[in-house]
Design an enzyme around this catalytic site. Structure first.
Site, PDB file in Angstrom:
ATOM      1  N   ARG A 289     130.963  56.231  -9.563  1.00  0.00           N
ATOM      2  CA  ARG A 289     131.427  54.509  -8.817  1.00  0.00           C
ATOM      3  C   ARG A 289     129.587  53.807  -8.597  1.00  0.00           C
ATOM      4  O   ARG A 289     129.802  53.291  -7.715  1.00  0.00           O
ATOM      5  CB  ARG A 289     131.612  55.007  -7.045  1.00  0.00           C
ATOM      6  CG  ARG A 289     132.751  55.747  -7.507  1.00  0.00           C
ATOM      7  CD  ARG A 289     134.055  54.772  -7.580  1.00  0.00           C
ATOM      8  NE  ARG A 289     134.915  55.699  -7.996  1.00  0.00           N
ATOM      9  CZ  ARG A 289     136.190  54.671  -9.003  1.00  0.00           C
ATOM     10  NH1 ARG A 289     136.073  53.363  -9.066  1.00  0.00           N
ATOM     11  NH2 ARG A 289     137.740  55.800  -8.602  1.00  0.00           N
TER      12      ARG A 289
ATOM     13  N   HIS B  71     131.314  59.708 -20.624  1.00  0.00           N
ATOM     14  CA  HIS B  71     131.540  58.084 -19.635  1.00  0.00           C
ATOM     15  C   HIS B  71     131.076  57.680 -19.159  1.00  0.00           C
ATOM     16  O   HIS B  71     130.004  58.542 -18.360  1.00  0.00           O
ATOM     17  CB  HIS B  71     132.659  59.026 -19.528  1.00  0.00           C
ATOM     18  CG  HIS B  71     133.908  57.777 -18.481  1.00  0.00           C
ATOM     19  ND1 HIS B  71     133.728  56.706 -18.296  1.00  0.00           N
ATOM     20  CD2 HIS B  71     135.389  58.020 -19.348  1.00  0.00           C
ATOM     21  CE1 HIS B  71     135.512  55.910 -18.362  1.00  0.00           C
ATOM     22  NE2 HIS B  71     135.949  56.845 -18.777  1.00  0.00           N
TER      23      HIS B  71
ATOM     24  N   TYR C  83     132.241  54.009 -13.847  1.00  0.00           N
ATOM     25  CA  TYR C  83     133.500  52.721 -13.727  1.00  0.00           C
ATOM     26  C   TYR C  83     132.722  51.563 -13.544  1.00  0.00           C
ATOM     27  O   TYR C  83     133.590  50.885 -13.458  1.00  0.00           O
ATOM     28  CB  TYR C  83     134.313  52.919 -12.918  1.00  0.00           C
ATOM     29  CG  TYR C  83     135.305  54.328 -12.541  1.00  0.00           C
ATOM     30  CD1 TYR C  83     136.249  54.318 -14.274  1.00  0.00           C
ATOM     31  CD2 TYR C  83     135.130  55.261 -12.273  1.00  0.00           C
ATOM     32  CE1 TYR C  83     136.025  55.833 -14.807  1.00  0.00           C
ATOM     33  CE2 TYR C  83     136.458  56.689 -12.485  1.00  0.00           C
ATOM     34  CZ  TYR C  83     136.866  56.895 -13.620  1.00  0.00           C
ATOM     35  OH  TYR C  83     137.750  58.135 -13.566  1.00  0.00           O
TER      36      TYR C  83
ATOM     37  N   HIS D 279     135.027  51.951 -20.712  1.00  0.00           N
ATOM     38  CA  HIS D 279     135.969  51.266 -20.207  1.00  0.00           C
ATOM     39  C   HIS D 279     134.853  49.251 -20.254  1.00  0.00           C
ATOM     40  O   HIS D 279     134.415  48.590 -20.426  1.00  0.00           O
ATOM     41  CB  HIS D 279     136.370  50.817 -18.470  1.00  0.00           C
ATOM     42  CG  HIS D 279     137.340  52.030 -18.000  1.00  0.00           C
ATOM     43  ND1 HIS D 279     137.870  52.317 -17.370  1.00  0.00           N
ATOM     44  CD2 HIS D 279     136.917  53.362 -19.256  1.00  0.00           C
ATOM     45  CE1 HIS D 279     138.246  53.474 -16.973  1.00  0.00           C
ATOM     46  NE2 HIS D 279     137.990  54.048 -18.445  1.00  0.00           N
TER      47      HIS D 279
ATOM     48  N   GLU E 298     137.523  52.248 -24.758  1.00  0.00           N
ATOM     49  CA  GLU E 298     138.057  52.516 -24.218  1.00  0.00           C
ATOM     50  C   GLU E 298     139.946  52.287 -24.495  1.00  0.00           C
ATOM     51  O   GLU E 298     139.967  50.584 -23.928  1.00  0.00           O
ATOM     52  CB  GLU E 298     138.388  53.665 -22.815  1.00  0.00           C
ATOM     53  CG  GLU E 298     139.467  54.445 -22.873  1.00  0.00           C
ATOM     54  CD  GLU E 298     139.750  54.899 -21.288  1.00  0.00           C
ATOM     55  OE1 GLU E 298     140.316  54.897 -20.718  1.00  0.00           O
ATOM     56  OE2 GLU E 298     137.861  55.542 -21.219  1.00  0.00           O
TER      57      GLU E 298
ATOM     58  N   ASP F 268     143.898  56.329 -24.848  1.00  0.00           N
ATOM     59  CA  ASP F 268     143.878  57.089 -23.723  1.00  0.00           C
ATOM     60  C   ASP F 268     145.669  56.888 -23.908  1.00  0.00           C
ATOM     61  O   ASP F 268     146.122  55.772 -24.052  1.00  0.00           O
ATOM     62  CB  ASP F 268     143.338  56.329 -22.282  1.00  0.00           C
ATOM     63  CG  ASP F 268     144.058  57.295 -20.922  1.00  0.00           C
ATOM     64  OD1 ASP F 268     145.026  57.495 -21.016  1.00  0.00           O
ATOM     65  OD2 ASP F 268     142.999  57.553 -20.371  1.00  0.00           O
TER      66      ASP F 268
ATOM     67  N   HIS G 120     147.093  55.225 -20.873  1.00  0.00           N
ATOM     68  CA  HIS G 120     146.725  53.188 -20.793  1.00  0.00           C
ATOM     69  C   HIS G 120     147.454  52.826 -21.857  1.00  0.00           C
ATOM     70  O   HIS G 120     148.069  52.021 -22.239  1.00  0.00           O
ATOM     71  CB  HIS G 120     145.794  53.198 -21.144  1.00  0.00           C
ATOM     72  CG  HIS G 120     144.432  53.905 -20.408  1.00  0.00           C
ATOM     73  ND1 HIS G 120     143.065  53.774 -19.994  1.00  0.00           N
ATOM     74  CD2 HIS G 120     144.826  54.630 -19.352  1.00  0.00           C
ATOM     75  CE1 HIS G 120     142.456  54.174 -19.632  1.00  0.00           C
ATOM     76  NE2 HIS G 120     143.808  54.876 -18.301  1.00  0.00           N
TER      77      HIS G 120
ATOM     78  N   HIS H 265     141.929  60.432 -25.060  1.00  0.00           N
ATOM     79  CA  HIS H 265     142.125  61.466 -23.509  1.00  0.00           C
ATOM     80  C   HIS H 265     143.484  61.616 -23.968  1.00  0.00           C
ATOM     81  O   HIS H 265     144.197  60.527 -23.193  1.00  0.00           O
ATOM     82  CB  HIS H 265     141.640  60.391 -22.300  1.00  0.00           C
ATOM     83  CG  HIS H 265     140.301  59.556 -22.339  1.00  0.00           C
ATOM     84  ND1 HIS H 265     139.727  58.804 -22.210  1.00  0.00           N
ATOM     85  CD2 HIS H 265     139.169  60.542 -22.708  1.00  0.00           C
ATOM     86  CE1 HIS H 265     138.237  58.586 -22.043  1.00  0.00           C
ATOM     87  NE2 HIS H 265     138.047  60.227 -22.195  1.00  0.00           N
TER      88      HIS H 265
ATOM     89  N   ASP I  48     147.611  52.486 -14.446  1.00  0.00           N
ATOM     90  CA  ASP I  48     146.286  53.419 -15.024  1.00  0.00           C
ATOM     91  C   ASP I  48     146.741  54.663 -13.711  1.00  0.00           C
ATOM     92  O   ASP I  48     145.875  54.906 -12.581  1.00  0.00           O
ATOM     93  CB  ASP I  48     145.714  53.062 -14.664  1.00  0.00           C
ATOM     94  CG  ASP I  48     144.978  53.976 -15.107  1.00  0.00           C
ATOM     95  OD1 ASP I  48     144.743  54.999 -16.027  1.00  0.00           O
ATOM     96  OD2 ASP I  48     143.215  53.209 -15.781  1.00  0.00           O
TER      97      ASP I  48
ATOM     98  N   HIS J 217     147.720  58.296 -13.933  1.00  0.00           N
ATOM     99  CA  HIS J 217     147.470  60.022 -14.779  1.00  0.00           C
ATOM    100  C   HIS J 217     148.484  60.631 -13.650  1.00  0.00           C
ATOM    101  O   HIS J 217     148.119  61.279 -13.006  1.00  0.00           O
ATOM    102  CB  HIS J 217     146.110  60.298 -15.208  1.00  0.00           C
ATOM    103  CG  HIS J 217     144.894  59.799 -15.932  1.00  0.00           C
ATOM    104  ND1 HIS J 217     143.790  59.949 -16.020  1.00  0.00           N
ATOM    105  CD2 HIS J 217     145.196  58.042 -16.307  1.00  0.00           C
ATOM    106  CE1 HIS J 217     143.793  59.082 -16.898  1.00  0.00           C
ATOM    107  NE2 HIS J 217     144.493  57.961 -16.752  1.00  0.00           N
TER     108      HIS J 217
ATOM    109  N   GLU K  69     142.013  64.124 -18.439  1.00  0.00           N
ATOM    110  CA  GLU K  69     141.676  63.733 -17.858  1.00  0.00           C
ATOM    111  C   GLU K  69     143.108  64.058 -16.538  1.00  0.00           C
ATOM    112  O   GLU K  69     142.561  62.499 -15.579  1.00  0.00           O
ATOM    113  CB  GLU K  69     141.124  62.225 -17.800  1.00  0.00           C
ATOM    114  CG  GLU K  69     140.043  62.091 -18.572  1.00  0.00           C
ATOM    115  CD  GLU K  69     140.088  60.189 -18.852  1.00  0.00           C
ATOM    116  OE1 GLU K  69     138.628  59.889 -18.986  1.00  0.00           O
ATOM    117  OE2 GLU K  69     140.869  59.502 -18.999  1.00  0.00           O
TER     118      GLU K  69
END
Length: 282
Positions: free
Chosen positions: A37, A67, A70, A107, A142, A176, A179, A211, A224, A226, A256
């Site tokens: 974050r 990764h 975000y 992303h 991604e 992914d 996704h 992913h 989205d 998971h 994930e």
């Protein structure tokens, strides 16, 4: 050999992640380069990296995946946010130079009602600037589910980015499963056709990692969320086909799913038991 791992916390360093991976039966893993974050990355610990590299060699840990946080939005409307994305990626990539054959996933971002074309142009601009630094890490775009104003909601949008980047020698794609399923690609009922589309639009040589995530939502929902492997709308049979598909089976797979280490260990064991499935169902 099934190359499979999960997302691990980087708070304790690379060696600790390597030991956790081995403990749960993984031979690769993914981690956030910093707080997902936002925030600054921890100081670089060269001794920890060297110890990890020795441990990885001894235990067969292969190409790991970093990764991006975000908060990184390469196509934000605000120039300051785009500059933040550029500076964060440069910092991350400079650190990853100490890890041979590493990969860095991000992303593509959200265009925030500027339009997809404007968003793509901003992403391309950033990637071209980053390429001037000469980093060796492979950068992965991604595939996204298509919620809101996300860029990368289909293969065509990712290809529009790739074809505009001046040097694509270190540029690839991370697919992914949640996704693309939420994005409308039927990897359950027609995996071969989805891979054919990917190959025709982007080229399978660009696909560098996957992913593995089940989905709480139905095909084409453009959400989205998971789910654990086999407990969502994609289902266990589809994952058995994915990990054994001749065009995918040698890629590294990263879980994930909403799990703690114990849950990841169960999923890794389950998927290993389905690897080398004798007959791939076309």
């Amino acid at each position: 050999m099934l190359r499979i791992g999960c997302h691990l916390s980087s708070s304790k360093g690379y060696l600790a992640m390597g030991k956790e991976a081995v403990k749960i039966g993984a031979n690769t893993f993914q981690f956030f380069t910093r707080n997902p974050r936002g925030g600054k990355a921890k100081p670089l610990d060269i001794a920890d990296i060297e110890a990890y590299l020795d441990f990885a060699k001894e235990n067969g840990i292969e190409r790991i995946l970093a990764h991006a946080p975000y908060t990184l939005n390469a196509c934000a409307k605000d120039e300051g946010l785009r500059q933040f994305a550029y500076e964060t990626m440069c910092d991350d990539l400079s650190r990853l130079e100490h890890l041979p054959e590493g990969m860095y996933n991000f992303h593509p971002g959200s265009h925030v009602k500027q339009g997809v074309e404007a968003g793509i142009d901003y992403i391309v601009e950033m990637l071209n600037r980053i390429n001037e630094k000469g980093y060796n890490t492979t950068i992965l775009l991604e595939t996204m589910a298509g919620k809101g104003t996300e860029v990368g909601r289909n293969f065509e949008e990712l290809q529009n980015i790739i074809e505009k980047v001046e040097d694509t020698s270190h540029l690839g794609v991370c697919l992914d499963t949640c996704h693309v399923f939420d994005g409308g690609y039927d990897i359950v009922g027609n995996l071969d056709e989805v891979l054919k589309q990917f190959d025709e639009v982007i080229g399978l040589e660009r696909l560098k990692s996957i992913h593995l995530n089940d989905s709480k939502n139905e095909l084409g929902s453009h959400k989205d969320r998971h789910e654990k492997i086999g407990e969502g709308n994609i289902g266990l049979e589809a994952f058995r086909n994915i990990i054994n598909h001749p065009k995918l089976r040698e890629l590294p797979f990263f879980l994930e799913t909403p799990n703690e280490l114990e849950g990841y260990a169960r999923e890794i064991s389950l998927l290993r038991s389905y690897y080398y499935y004798p007959i791939y169902k076309k």
